[in-house]
Design an enzyme around this catalytic site. Sequence first.
Site, PDB file in Angstrom:
ATOM      1  N   ARG A 151       0.821  -1.221   0.000  1.00 59.44           N
ATOM      2  CA  ARG A 151       0.000   0.000   0.000  1.00 59.44           C
ATOM      3  C   ARG A 151       0.853   1.268   0.000  1.00 59.44           C
ATOM      4  NH1 ARG A 151      -5.248   0.951   1.948  1.00 59.44           N
ATOM      5  NH2 ARG A 151      -5.341  -1.265   2.483  1.00 59.44           N
ATOM      6  N   ARG A 180      -2.818  -8.316  10.245  1.00 58.27           N
ATOM      7  CA  ARG A 180      -2.111  -8.133   8.977  1.00 58.27           C
ATOM      8  C   ARG A 180      -0.655  -7.763   9.246  1.00 58.27           C
ATOM      9  NH1 ARG A 180      -6.316  -4.450   6.231  1.00 58.27           N
ATOM     10  NH2 ARG A 180      -4.912  -4.768   4.493  1.00 58.27           N
ATOM     11  N   ASP A 209     -13.921   5.939   1.306  1.00 60.45           N
ATOM     12  CA  ASP A 209     -14.362   5.448   2.610  1.00 60.45           C
ATOM     13  C   ASP A 209     -15.243   6.439   3.358  1.00 60.45           C
ATOM     14  OD1 ASP A 209     -13.113   3.047   2.293  1.00 60.45           O
ATOM     15  OD2 ASP A 209     -11.420   3.474   3.627  1.00 60.45           O
ATOM     16  N   ALA A 252     -10.317   0.588  -2.564  1.00 63.41           N
ATOM     17  CA  ALA A 252      -9.533   1.688  -3.134  1.00 63.41           C
ATOM     18  C   ALA A 252      -9.945   1.954  -4.580  1.00 63.41           C
ATOM     19  CB  ALA A 252      -8.041   1.363  -3.056  1.00 63.41           C
TER      20      ALA A 252
END
Length: 424
Positions: free
Chosen positions: A112, A192, A311, A324
């Site tokens: 990311r 994660r 978002d 995204a």
Amino acid sequence: MAPQKTGIKVVVVGAGFGGLTAAIECHRQGHDVEIYESFPELKVLGDIISFGSNAGRIFYRWGEDGSVVKRLRALSIQNKGFNIHKWDTGEVVFTQPSAEIKPTAPPLHGHRGELHQIIFEFARDELKIPIHLGHRVNQYWEEDGEAGIILQDGTKVVADMVVGADGVRSKARELVLGYVDKPKSSGYAVWRAWFSNKDMIADPRTKEFCENGDTFNGWIGQDVHFLFSTIKDGSDCCWVLTHKDSHDIDESWSFPGKVEEVLEVLKGWDPTCSAIVEKTPPEVLVDWKLVYRDPLPTWVSPKGRIALVGDAAHPFLPTSAQGATQSMEDGVTLAVCLRKAGKEGVPAAVRSYQDLRYERVGKVQKTGESTRDLWHKTDWAKVKEDPKSIAFPREAWIHDFDAEKHAEDNFAETFKVHSGGASA
């Protein structure tokens, strides 16, 4: 060739993928745009993020001869397929081929922070879009002829419209809705992590994932799934584990993770999963509570000069692999609507943007729940008969979509509704 100027000034709040895309697309369409972001500096943070072909199509139009997409692809996973394992035995029940790589619309999966840095620097350094870091927005405002923001230091910024790309905790949402809309727990959370292959490649149980280029593997269990990738020719490792979680998310939903808690959830699983997790440096493990919001009745403020994107308007579950990408489609659509409406038609353009996006976004959002449920409620007898039934859904109506073309083709009809019958 420089775009023809529209005279429309746009302020974007938030420099994530949604905000950057909105700004880049506004620049492409000839608007005067600048970004305000509360973070004081760009940090290369995070773990894996996925963009569908519908995002690759947008990226390809940036820069000369697809130069931006080339940079993104160089940092993205180049795996040959997705190996789907049964949670306990570890057997590969199905290998799903990688999506077709179309040069003008490639799917992309990478770190990311690294992919974000490429887009951020393209906007700032190549397009010369002003990006004001370390500027927290205290207030959004709008009047009949203009809108803007008030910064923490009291500075008032004036524009023709404001894009609220300020994420799940959006302040813009409060003005749009007229009330505070609190997030709710989805009942799920993810652990994660992203880390070097140093310990993985030294362990006979896990070195295979790092010695054969990029790999993508998933273990599917009851109410739990574990996704693991190696990237950059096997040199970097990342994993995401989705599981049930009813934590109270009133104050925060991101915490440092604990390796021992992950290993507890993986008890009885294929030992390979625990072997991977054991290599995870504790400092890189994040415990992320998945939040959702009821669908908003509107993404547009009462006077039509503030619009929510990404978002701030529609949080996605990771199992959609589209969060995204959908925020990018928002930015493309809004920028086209503004150009076609012109400076006098900004409020009608903003309302047209919502009409062009609302139904599609709702349908794509639902795929996050349906994919999660497909995996978490797997009928293994059915999978034995039809291994493809456990594949990650890759639907053409999502990935073949061209947001720019859709906005160009459908704007006039919806604009009439919001402009008293006038056509753009």
